[in-house]
Write a protein that holds these residues in place. Sequence first.
Motif, PDB file in Angstrom:
ATOM      1  N   TYR A  89       0.878  -1.155   0.000  1.00  0.00           N
ATOM      2  CA  TYR A  89       0.000   0.000   0.000  1.00  0.00           C
ATOM      3  C   TYR A  89       0.926   1.218   0.000  1.00  0.00           C
ATOM      4  O   TYR A  89       1.461   1.589   1.055  1.00  0.00           O
ATOM      5  N   PRO A  90       1.149   1.837  -1.164  1.00  0.00           N
ATOM      6  CA  PRO A  90       2.183   2.873  -1.271  1.00  0.00           C
ATOM      7  C   PRO A  90       2.118   3.962  -0.204  1.00  0.00           C
ATOM      8  O   PRO A  90       3.155   4.382   0.318  1.00  0.00           O
ATOM      9  N   ARG A  91       0.914   4.421   0.153  1.00  0.00           N
ATOM     10  CA  ARG A  91       0.846   5.534   1.121  1.00  0.00           C
ATOM     11  C   ARG A  91       1.203   5.099   2.535  1.00  0.00           C
ATOM     12  O   ARG A  91       1.427   5.935   3.409  1.00  0.00           O
ATOM     13  N   PHE A  92       1.256   3.789   2.783  1.00  0.00           N
ATOM     14  CA  PHE A  92       1.622   3.289   4.108  1.00  0.00           C
ATOM     15  C   PHE A  92       3.013   2.657   4.135  1.00  0.00           C
ATOM     16  O   PHE A  92       3.374   2.004   5.117  1.00  0.00           O
ATOM     17  N   ASN A  93       3.789   2.853   3.075  1.00  0.00           N
ATOM     18  CA  ASN A  93       5.090   2.174   2.987  1.00  0.00           C
ATOM     19  C   ASN A  93       6.040   2.538   4.124  1.00  0.00           C
ATOM     20  O   ASN A  93       6.862   1.721   4.543  1.00  0.00           O
ATOM     21  N   LYS A  94       5.948   3.763   4.640  1.00  0.00           N
ATOM     22  CA  LYS A  94       6.826   4.164   5.740  1.00  0.00           C
ATOM     23  C   LYS A  94       6.270   3.754   7.098  1.00  0.00           C
ATOM     24  O   LYS A  94       6.996   3.779   8.089  1.00  0.00           O
ATOM     25  N   LEU A  95       5.007   3.386   7.116  1.00  0.00           N
ATOM     26  CA  LEU A  95       4.351   3.014   8.370  1.00  0.00           C
ATOM     27  C   LEU A  95       4.400   1.508   8.603  1.00  0.00           C
ATOM     28  O   LEU A  95       4.764   1.044   9.683  1.00  0.00           O
ATOM     29  N   ILE A  96       4.032   0.738   7.573  1.00  0.00           N
ATOM     30  CA  ILE A  96       3.961  -0.716   7.680  1.00  0.00           C
ATOM     31  C   ILE A  96       5.113  -1.318   6.887  1.00  0.00           C
ATOM     32  O   ILE A  96       5.118  -1.281   5.655  1.00  0.00           O
ATOM     33  N   LYS A  97       6.074  -1.844   7.605  1.00  0.00           N
ATOM     34  CA  LYS A  97       7.301  -2.346   6.966  1.00  0.00           C
ATOM     35  C   LYS A  97       7.612  -3.751   7.477  1.00  0.00           C
ATOM     36  O   LYS A  97       7.183  -4.156   8.548  1.00  0.00           O
TER      37      LYS A  97
END
Length: 232
Positions: free
Chosen positions: A192-200
Amino acid sequence: MPNDNWKFYQEWNNAIFLHWQVELSELKKFVPKELEIDLFEGKPWVSVVAFTMQKIRPKNLPAFPPISNFDEINIRTYVKTDNKTGVYFLSIEGGKSLSCKIAKGMSELPYRFSKIKRTKNQYKSHNSEFNDKMNIQFEIGKKITKKTELENWLTERYALFQDAKNSINEFEIHHLEWSINELDLKELEFNYPRFNKLIKNKPNKIQYSKGVKVIAWGKKKKGKTDYNNIKE
């Protein structure tokens, strides 16, 4: 449980839980300032819950399967306000376009349509507008007979808070305690591109449940200034 009468019935069946411990500074970008992020031992969590919604209906009306039954994915975090804990949705997807339109119109929750396909051991979705993709292949393991404090903290939530244009909407729900099984992930693609920094990376915890039967109350609107007063 609330004193007034419940308004809706629904079932959340064959649920897959993927839980990530995340960075608070990054999560704050997605949660309205009126809500306080709930922490477990000082850390915030985000969960992806992929399940099948069934038999959703108003209290005194029968379910209509073409609309009432659909696959759903929600991405949620954990919040609290005025000594009440609950969840906040970062994203909600449904596998039927009409069901999403009706659910969004009635609840003001951020439903959107995604192509979802599930089989006994796979759950797969794609949203072309946001380029969101998920593919889970799994085997269901043995039942967990004694849940940990964290497992209860992540699953036993009986309120939902969601921001609308001029308010925070509150929803009360009730169900029996989730019955949880171990889950063996064979393959996981989550992009999910917009959550790439959140969910890793890989999830910190994974679970499966055959589901729960849920009753829900109508939404209650509270002005955002009221929430700011509570926090102050």
